[in-house]
Design a protein around this motif. Structure first.
Motif, mmCIF file in Angstrom:
data_model
loop_
_atom_site.group_PDB
_atom_site.id
_atom_site.type_symbol
_atom_site.label_atom_id
_atom_site.label_comp_id
_atom_site.label_asym_id
_atom_site.label_seq_id
_atom_site.Cartn_x
_atom_site.Cartn_y
_atom_site.Cartn_z
ATOM 1 N N UNK A 182 4.558 0.182 1.384
ATOM 2 C CA UNK A 182 4.432 -0.934 0.451
ATOM 3 C C UNK A 182 3.321 -0.739 -0.578
ATOM 4 N N UNK A 183 2.359 0.139 -0.315
ATOM 5 C CA UNK A 183 1.196 0.237 -1.199
ATOM 6 C C UNK A 183 1.552 0.671 -2.621
ATOM 7 N N UNK A 184 2.424 1.669 -2.822
ATOM 8 C CA UNK A 184 2.771 2.025 -4.207
ATOM 9 C C UNK A 184 3.432 0.872 -4.960
ATOM 10 N N UNK A 185 4.168 0.022 -4.260
ATOM 11 C CA UNK A 185 4.769 -1.150 -4.892
ATOM 12 C C UNK A 185 3.671 -2.105 -5.363
ATOM 13 N N UNK A 186 2.638 -2.270 -4.550
ATOM 14 C CA UNK A 186 1.517 -3.128 -4.923
ATOM 15 C C UNK A 186 0.791 -2.579 -6.150
ATOM 16 N N UNK A 187 0.616 -1.260 -6.223
ATOM 17 C CA UNK A 187 -0.036 -0.662 -7.396
ATOM 18 C C UNK A 187 0.771 -0.935 -8.657
ATOM 19 N N UNK A 238 -5.460 -5.484 -6.886
ATOM 20 C CA UNK A 238 -4.509 -4.742 -6.047
ATOM 21 C C UNK A 238 -4.371 -5.403 -4.677
ATOM 22 N N UNK A 239 -5.497 -5.864 -4.148
ATOM 23 C CA UNK A 239 -5.447 -6.519 -2.835
ATOM 24 C C UNK A 239 -4.480 -7.703 -2.834
ATOM 25 N N UNK A 240 -4.474 -8.463 -3.936
ATOM 26 C CA UNK A 240 -3.603 -9.640 -4.016
ATOM 27 C C UNK A 240 -2.128 -9.262 -3.945
ATOM 28 N N UNK A 241 -1.791 -8.037 -4.319
ATOM 29 C CA UNK A 241 -0.390 -7.619 -4.347
ATOM 30 C C UNK A 241 0.049 -6.910 -3.069
ATOM 31 N N UNK A 242 -0.884 -6.622 -2.217
ATOM 32 C CA UNK A 242 -0.529 -5.841 -1.020
ATOM 33 C C UNK A 242 0.251 -6.686 -0.022
ATOM 34 N N UNK A 243 1.105 -6.032 0.745
ATOM 35 C CA UNK A 243 1.931 -6.737 1.725
ATOM 36 C C UNK A 243 1.069 -7.355 2.813
ATOM 37 N N UNK A 244 -0.072 -6.725 3.112
ATOM 38 C CA UNK A 244 -0.972 -7.259 4.125
ATOM 39 C C UNK A 244 -1.591 -8.582 3.677
ATOM 40 N N UNK A 245 -1.733 -8.774 2.373
ATOM 41 C CA UNK A 245 -2.293 -10.007 1.838
ATOM 42 C C UNK A 245 -1.209 -11.066 1.637
ATOM 43 N N UNK A 246 -0.094 -10.658 1.064
ATOM 44 C CA UNK A 246 0.948 -11.620 0.705
ATOM 45 C C UNK A 246 1.802 -12.025 1.902
ATOM 46 N N UNK A 247 1.944 -11.130 2.861
ATOM 47 C CA UNK A 247 2.874 -11.381 3.954
ATOM 48 C C UNK A 247 4.273 -10.934 3.578
ATOM 49 N N UNK A 248 5.132 -10.758 4.593
ATOM 50 C CA UNK A 248 6.470 -10.226 4.350
ATOM 51 C C UNK A 248 7.282 -11.125 3.422
ATOM 52 N N UNK A 249 7.244 -12.428 3.656
ATOM 53 C CA UNK A 249 8.096 -13.341 2.887
ATOM 54 C C UNK A 249 7.747 -13.283 1.405
ATOM 55 N N UNK A 250 6.471 -13.473 1.064
ATOM 56 C CA UNK A 250 6.074 -13.486 -0.341
ATOM 57 C C UNK A 250 6.224 -12.115 -0.995
#
Length: 650
Positions: A182-187, A238-250
């Motif tokens: 998921x990290x490249x998607x967040x970038x 970048x942190x705001x876009x990461x899956x660990x921050x947003x959760x799976x649903x968001x």
């Protein structure tokens, strides 16, 4: 029938003689001497920490009534505990051939007991200044055994840590694979300038792990070069876009072109994978179980599944291969799983390859030279009758090209529970699991590598963990390095025992042919052998299962009966037609004289005996005893008695 004679002049491996307390407690003096020596050493350490401090407990306290009453209660409870523990399963005995447990290696047992009074908590060097380093070193020891890069001076060095068991290690593999995917998607979502980002979310979500880690390294270097204020801003963005921050649903709502990724695993995979996808929030529906061929992952079925996923734009998070299934000991074709991934990459679909080697991981020592290089198959095979098959050798040779592995030192490592381990091929990906952002880490010197993981709690699922377990594993690997000439002597003895057991089972089938059908359903890939049984003349699966259950009653631990009433201890598992497939079901059921159509909802599987051959003393050359022969003699007597009883039943 008497035990077959042995050649008492056969050379003995006296290293193995010193490895365990022993079935008869033969090495009690050695263990006692070490424990007393190091308990005294621990006491001296306490007394010399600040020798000017006076004793806080007065000498006269030992004579006070309250002290004596406490001592009395403690002794009473400990005596009761000791008496109760005598009902425990006798894992130490060569008469135990049931589950994946055996005697404990003395270096590990002594190291764990020695470390316990110091009570280190392996989450940081503040709580465990010695054993945290040992745990990081254990990860490198296991990485070397698997064929992973293990030099901390290299950027792409492996990393491993201990867990309570293989289940938690499998969870960690899922966490890391999802974070890296998921990290490249967040970038992309954060619109970071100056990086070569994939053109769309699908491509970003399907970067190869090596490319994802390279992108992570580029991001770290770019971030480190920014002014402090800019660095903080971009890190937050970048942190705001990461899956660990947003959760799976968001996260997936923000990226509608992506579906929840699937986890692919053979139907033989451990149930921890079902628990893992639930715990991660993916849901059980995202775990797709693939058919097997001979209880080994079917590569054709994997290729077909990957083609479908690519066609349907269905992401795949991970493909799990099993290196020594917990029920049958079979080994998946890891080399063919990697080949299927290579082909899938051409269609734009990529994923992690994880090996669940909780059981078979330490068998890798048989394939490792002392310098860490891979042994050719003909050299390995010289020690055995059939092991390893070309497929098994190819699977172990491919381990170094996978992304992560689960290994259980408390299984074939002969160490105390709970000592599982997770190892990933490239430690740099672990930055994505850090509870505190660790993106500014960059560089690969040994000092940087070790210093980074001294705050181990940032990267692992646990918040507290025993440093004594790390000491046990580390010391054992130092005493018995993880290669064929040292630690490999243990699995070598047990694989030989498995081959002897298999051959003896085939003779047993002929000897008992007048009263029972007996079949080893799958030739063993490791040191676990199953035996399927059915009374001759019976066609009913229900009756066959009742027969095996009655037989197992004489082999299972019964806390209501003295242990000495049991001649041997064994375990059972089942064969399910939905796991076997039509061809294998037909082969096995026909060989046993069973009618597959007799299956009903209450009896949808066939019960079989399962034997884990871990004990290195199953063949006792010292006393001319084969416990394997004795086991089959016991089975023969019991089955003939059951056959006679059934024949005389009204």
């Amino acid at each position: 029938m008497s035990a077959q004679p042995f050649n008492h002049g056969e050379p003995r491996d006296h290293t193995l003689d010193a490895c365990f307390l022993g079935p008869y407690g033969e090495n009690d003096a050695l263990l006692e001497k070490m424990l007393v020596e190091f308990l005294r050493d621990h006491v001296y350490w306490r007394r010399n920490f600040h020798p000017e401090d006076p004793p806080a407990i007065a000498t006269a306290a030992a004579h006070h009534p309250d002290y004596l009453a406490f001592e009395s209660r403690m002794r009473r409870e400990l005596h009761q505990l000791s008496a109760s523990l005598k009902k425990s399963v006798p894992f130490h005995s060569p008469r135990y051939i049931g589950h994946m447990a055996s005697d404990l290696l003395l270096p590990g047992l002594a190291a764990q007991m020695l470390t316990l009074p110091y009570n280190p908590n392996n989450v940081s060097e503040d709580a465990a200044p010695v054993t945290v380093d040992m745990e990081v070193q254990v990860g490198l020891q296991l990485a070397r055994m698997l064929g992973y890069p293990h030099d901390p001076a290299r950027d792409a060095c492996a990393f491993g840590h201990l867990t309570s068991g293989g289940t938690l290690a499998n969870y960690q593999a899922l966490r890391l694979a999802l974070a890296l995917k998921a990290f490249p998607v967040a970038l992309r979502a954060a619109q970071v300038p100056g990086l070569a980002l994939p053109e769309d979310d699908w491509s970003a979500f399907n970067l190869a792990q090596a490319d994802g880690i390279a992108l992570l390294a580029d991001w770290q270097a770019w971030l480190a070069a920014q002014p402090a204020a800019e660095r903080s801003c971009w890190l937050h963005r970048v942190e705001r876009e990461r899956i660990e921050q947003r959760g799976l649903v968001d996260f997936f709502a923000a990226h509608p072109a992506l579906k929840l990724p699937r986890v692919l695993a053979p139907v033989t995979a451990h149930y921890s994978w079902s628990k893992g996808v639930k715990l991660l929030g993916l849901g059980r529906d995202q775990l797709e179980l693939l058919p097997t061929e001979g209880m080994r992952l079917d590569p054709a079925a994997l290729r077909d599944t990957l083609e479908r996923c690519a066609r349907e734009r269905q992401p795949v998070l991970m493909c799990v291969a099993v290196l020594g299934g917990t029920e049958y000991g079979t080994i998946d074709p890891i080399d063919q799983v990697l080949a299927a991934r290579d082909a899938s990459r051409q269609r734009g679909l990529d994923f992690a390859v994880h090996v669940d080697a909780a059981w078979g991981g330490y068998l890798a020592t048989l394939f490792r030279n002392e310098d860490g290089s891979l042994r050719p198959r003909d050299e390995v095979a010289a020690d055995y009758v059939q092991f390893p098959t070309p497929a098994v050798h190819a699977a172990f040779a491919a381990l170094g090209a996978t992304d992560s592995v689960t290994v259980d030192p408390h299984k074939l490592g002969y160490l105390p529970y709970g000592s599982g381990a997770f190892i990933c091929r490239d430690h740099r990906a672990m930055a994505l699991l850090a509870e505190r952002a660790d993106y500014v880490f960059h560089g690969g010197t040994p000092k940087d590598y070790l210093a980074r993981y001294r705050s181990l709690g940032q990267f692992i699922p646990e918040g507290s963990k025993s440093g004594a377990a790390a000491a046990a594993v580390y010391v054992t690997h130092k005493v018995l390095p993880l290669d064929h000439a040292h630690f490999g002597r243990l699995p070598c003895a047990t694989v030989r025992a498995a081959e002897t057991f298999h051959a003896r089972a085939q003779r047993f089938a002929l000897e008992l042919a007048d009263c029972v059908h007996a079949l080893v359903p799958f030739a063993p890939d490791s040191n676990l052998v199953c035996l399927a049984l059915n009374p001759r003349g019976n066609r009913s699966i229900t009756a066959a299962n009742a027969f095996v259950r009655e037989l197992h009653d004489t082999l299972r631990c019964d806390p209501q009966q003295p242990l000495q009433t049991k001649e041997f201890f064994g375990s059972v598992t089942t064969l399910r037609p939905d796991m076997l497939g039509h061809a294998q079901t037909t082969r096995i059921f026909q060989a046993l004289g069973l009618d597959a159509s007799s299956l009903d909802p209450d009896e949808d599987r066939l019960m079989i005996l399962r034997h884990t051959l871990m004990n290195p003393y199953l063949i006792d050359h010292e006393n001319g005893i084969s416990y394997i022969d004795r086991y089959f003699e016991f089975l023969g007597r019991r089955m003939r008695a059951m056959h006679r009883a059934a024949s005389h039943a009204p």
